[in-house]
Design a protein around this motif. Structure first.
Motif, PDB file in Angstrom:
ATOM      1  N   SER A 234     -15.846   4.304  14.557  1.00  0.00           N
ATOM      2  CA  SER A 234     -14.663   4.894  15.200  1.00  0.00           C
ATOM      3  C   SER A 234     -13.442   4.002  15.001  1.00  0.00           C
ATOM      4  CB  SER A 234     -14.926   5.088  16.696  1.00  0.00           C
ATOM      5  OG  SER A 234     -16.028   5.933  16.886  1.00  0.00           O
ATOM      6  N   HIS A 237     -12.296   4.021  11.372  1.00  0.00           N
ATOM      7  CA  HIS A 237     -11.601   5.271  11.054  1.00  0.00           C
ATOM      8  C   HIS A 237     -10.194   5.253  11.612  1.00  0.00           C
ATOM      9  CE1 HIS A 237     -10.406   9.512  11.661  1.00  0.00           C
ATOM     10  NE2 HIS A 237     -10.936   9.655  10.464  1.00  0.00           N
ATOM     11  N   TYR A 238     -10.083   4.763  12.820  1.00  0.00           N
ATOM     12  CA  TYR A 238      -8.770   4.721  13.473  1.00  0.00           C
ATOM     13  C   TYR A 238      -7.815   3.824  12.700  1.00  0.00           C
ATOM     14  CZ  TYR A 238      -5.343   4.638  17.224  1.00  0.00           C
ATOM     15  OH  TYR A 238      -4.202   4.773  17.958  1.00  0.00           O
ATOM     16  N   GLY A 242      -6.768   6.825  10.476  1.00  0.00           N
ATOM     17  CA  GLY A 242      -5.856   7.114  11.569  1.00  0.00           C
ATOM     18  C   GLY A 242      -6.059   8.485  12.173  1.00  0.00           C
ATOM     19  N   PRO A 243      -5.452   8.690  13.341  1.00  0.00           N
ATOM     20  CA  PRO A 243      -5.658   9.936  14.071  1.00  0.00           C
ATOM     21  C   PRO A 243      -5.016  11.129  13.376  1.00  0.00           C
ATOM     22  CG  PRO A 243      -4.024   8.577  15.166  1.00  0.00           C
ATOM     23  CD  PRO A 243      -4.558   7.753  14.042  1.00  0.00           C
ATOM     24  N   LYS A 244      -5.470  12.329  13.748  1.00  0.00           N
ATOM     25  CA  LYS A 244      -4.843  13.549  13.248  1.00  0.00           C
ATOM     26  C   LYS A 244      -3.534  13.737  14.005  1.00  0.00           C
ATOM     27  CE  LYS A 244      -8.773  16.104  11.580  1.00  0.00           C
ATOM     28  NZ  LYS A 244      -9.493  17.374  11.541  1.00  0.00           N
ATOM     29  N   LYS A 245      -2.459  13.857  13.229  1.00  0.00           N
ATOM     30  CA  LYS A 245      -1.157  14.033  13.867  1.00  0.00           C
ATOM     31  C   LYS A 245      -0.757  15.495  13.755  1.00  0.00           C
ATOM     32  CE  LYS A 245      -0.002   9.928  15.349  1.00  0.00           C
ATOM     33  NZ  LYS A 245      -0.012   8.840  14.374  1.00  0.00           N
ATOM     34  N   ASP A 246       0.075  15.920  14.653  1.00  0.00           N
ATOM     35  CA  ASP A 246       0.405  17.330  14.687  1.00  0.00           C
ATOM     36  C   ASP A 246       1.544  17.741  13.769  1.00  0.00           C
ATOM     37  OD1 ASP A 246      -1.425  18.678  16.235  1.00  0.00           O
ATOM     38  OD2 ASP A 246      -0.627  17.774  18.061  1.00  0.00           O
TER      39      ASP A 246
ATOM     40  N   TYR B 166     -14.560   9.200  20.922  1.00  0.00           N
ATOM     41  CA  TYR B 166     -13.477   8.787  20.020  1.00  0.00           C
ATOM     42  C   TYR B 166     -12.727  10.007  19.481  1.00  0.00           C
ATOM     43  CZ  TYR B 166     -11.204   7.386  15.677  1.00  0.00           C
ATOM     44  OH  TYR B 166     -10.288   7.218  14.669  1.00  0.00           O
ATOM     45  N   LEU B 170      -8.741   9.139  20.953  1.00  0.00           N
ATOM     46  CA  LEU B 170      -7.870   8.450  19.993  1.00  0.00           C
ATOM     47  C   LEU B 170      -7.693   9.222  18.681  1.00  0.00           C
ATOM     48  CD1 LEU B 170      -8.921   4.708  20.355  1.00  0.00           C
ATOM     49  CD2 LEU B 170      -6.812   5.835  21.119  1.00  0.00           C
ATOM     50  N   ALA B 171      -8.772   9.826  18.179  1.00  0.00           N
ATOM     51  CA  ALA B 171      -8.701  10.443  16.858  1.00  0.00           C
ATOM     52  C   ALA B 171      -7.899  11.743  16.881  1.00  0.00           C
ATOM     53  CB  ALA B 171     -10.109  10.704  16.316  1.00  0.00           C
ATOM     54  N   ASN B 172      -7.838  12.389  18.033  1.00  0.00           N
ATOM     55  CA  ASN B 172      -7.124  13.658  18.140  1.00  0.00           C
ATOM     56  C   ASN B 172      -6.251  13.665  19.385  1.00  0.00           C
ATOM     57  OD1 ASN B 172      -8.143  15.617  15.961  1.00  0.00           O
ATOM     58  ND2 ASN B 172     -10.049  14.752  16.786  1.00  0.00           N
ATOM     59  N   PRO B 173      -5.090  13.027  19.287  1.00  0.00           N
ATOM     60  CA  PRO B 173      -4.221  12.971  20.468  1.00  0.00           C
ATOM     61  C   PRO B 173      -3.972  14.387  20.989  1.00  0.00           C
ATOM     62  CG  PRO B 173      -3.331  11.654  18.661  1.00  0.00           C
ATOM     63  CD  PRO B 173      -4.481  12.408  18.104  1.00  0.00           C
TER      64      PRO B 173
END
Ligand code: SF4
Ligand code: SF4
Lengths: 252, 202
Positions: A234, A237-238, A242-246, B166, B170-173
């Motif tokens: 986790s 990956h972060y 990185g996270p999925k952004k909108d 996760y 964090l991975a999907n705000p």
């Protein structure tokens, strides 16, 4: 300290059950009412108040009407003890410096896993669900005394001493290999059998249940590394993807 | 900002019950597995920890059974879009990868639910067998088997749940609000659960 052991010689045993009584007496275990089941074996099985029992085996024999075998049945004080392996409560089951497997009822949580983990079906549990079994009179031997059973035995069918010493003596007496000499890392109760262990009511090859060994070697570490691995993946990956952004796009 | 309801109040509550009971069970379970005496600071002693573990198990089991109504029907729908989702690594393997439109739960969430449901039922059944010792001819065999099942299921969950946490934080705000308000912005939902949004009539 040298590992201690008992040597049981069924051929010397006259079935007086003095050891059973002495054990109860030293450990202050109450007697149990039983019914006659057609055998002089009594009680029929180990109980939370019976740590040591003489098993009676009747065999057909050529030279006699019948051949009687008397075998002390109790905790074997395994070196590689299934009960300790599976027990979840620290200090409930433990090895003493003499190599005995002792127990502490206050630390026992009454889960009864040891009952299933023991290859010899030894541990019992009392009315409060606490473990109960032979502890090789660990209180006596810690003071340099011998266990109540061997102390009482009038024929020398139960002998107590340094394990190496006992094995050496038995070998000189003509027993090439004692029962329990190598099984489960070596048992703390050795048997001088003149026949196949089966006849005496013992397992030919006693083993900790395979699934318990598998659990110990694989599943237990997997819980540790699995949790750590999932957390590490986790984090990685972060940091890397990185996270999925909108912002923008229609499908993520 | 238009929002759309993704979880009912009851579903939110049940998810929290499941989550908290799981955490209690997992932490005490780890304590039993590795004889972590440090946990006495939390639970008092191992006897208390055992009782808490057992009774949390009842709560967990009840909560898990309720989730069947919330997540099982959609999780059993498994089509071409779900396969494509997996082939694209759920869009998690690079910023550029895209996944096809998803249902109320995406393919990964569906698989996750099935894993949790099955391992949860297995860990519950085996746990009750060890605790209650049903009258069977060979109880020692049953306990040894239950001990195995309990630990395999635990390993599955102890790997799956952290990934789930996760991915839902964090991975999907913006995902965690499903567990708080139960609603999500329409735009957010369109990107992640297009098929469901369409079905809802937006
Ligand atoms: S005989 Fe059973 S109870 Fe005794 S030490 Fe071995 S595994 Fe433990
Ligand atoms: S019943 Fe007691 S001694 Fe036996 S495994 Fe459970 S905690 Fe350990």
């Amino acid at each position: 300290m040298a590992r201690k052991a008992l040597l049981i010689s069924p051929e010397l045993c006259i079935g007086c059950r003095g050891c059973q009584t002495a054990c109860k007496s030293w450990n202050q275990l109450p007697a149990t009412k039983t019914v006659n089941e057609g055998s002089i074996e009594n009680p029929p099985d180990l109980t939370p108040n019976l740590y040591n029992k003489i098993r009676y085996v009747e065999m057909p024999s050529n030279s006699n009407m019948v051949r009687w075998l008397f075998v002390s049945q109790r905790c074997m004080h395994c070196d590689d003890a299934g009960c300790i392996k599976i027990c979840p409560a620290p200090g409930a089951l433990f090895k003493t410096k003499e190599g005995a497997v002792g127990f502490d009822k206050d630390k026992c949580i009454g889960c009864k896993l040891c009952v299933a983990g023991c290859p010899f079906d030894v541990p019992r549990y009392d009315e409060k669900d606490k473990v109960s079994k032979c502890h090789l009179c660990s209180d006596r031997i810690a003071e340099g005394l011998e266990p109540a059973c061997s102390k009482t035995c009038p024929t020398g069918a139960i002998r107590y001493g340094d394990r190496d010493n006992i094995i050496g003596k038995a070998q000189k007496a003509g027993y090439e290999k004692l029962y329990g000499q190598v099984d489960l890392g070596g048992l703390g109760v050795l048997y001088a059998f003149k026949d196949s262990p089966k006849i005496y009511g013992m397992d030919e090859r006693p083993q900790i249940p395979e699934t318990v060994v598998f659990w110990h070697k694989v599943l237990k570490p997997l819980a540790y590394w699995g949790l750590g691995g999932a957390a590490a993946v986790s984090l990685l990956h972060y940091l890397v993807i990185g996270p999925k952004k909108d912002e923008g796009g229609d499908q993520l | 900002m238009t929002v759309i309801r993704k979880a009912s109040a009851f579903e939110i509550l049940n998810h929290w019950v499941l989550a908290v009971s799981f955490l209690i069970l997992a932490i005490s379970g780890f304590g039993f597995l590795f004889q972590l005496e440090q946990l006495n600071a939390v639970f008092g002693n191992f006897n208390a920890m055992k009782n808490i573990h057992n009774y949390a198990g009842i709560v967990f089991t009840a909560s898990l059974i309720l989730t069947i109504f919330h997540y099982l029907p959609v999780s059993l729908k498994f089509g071409a879009d779900d396969i494509a989702w997996f082939l694209n690594g759920g869009g998690y393997l690079s910023k550029k990868s895209k996944v096809p439109p998803q249902d109320e739960l995406n393919a990964g969430q569906k698989l996750y639910y099935i894993v949790i449901l099955l391992s949860g039922l297995a860990i519950a059944a085996s746990g009750f067998a060890i605790w209650l010792r049903p009258q069977v001819p060979d109880i020692r065999k049953l306990v040894v088997l239950s001990h195995l099942v309990h630990n395999i299921a635990f390993d599955l969950m102890i790997i799956a749940v952290p990934l789930h946490i996760y991915l839902a934080t964090l991975a999907n705000p913006g995902t965690l609000r499903i567990m708080i308000t139960g609603t999500v912005p329409l735009e957010w939902a369109r990107k992640r659960h297009a098929k469901w949004v369409r079905k809802m009539g937006y």
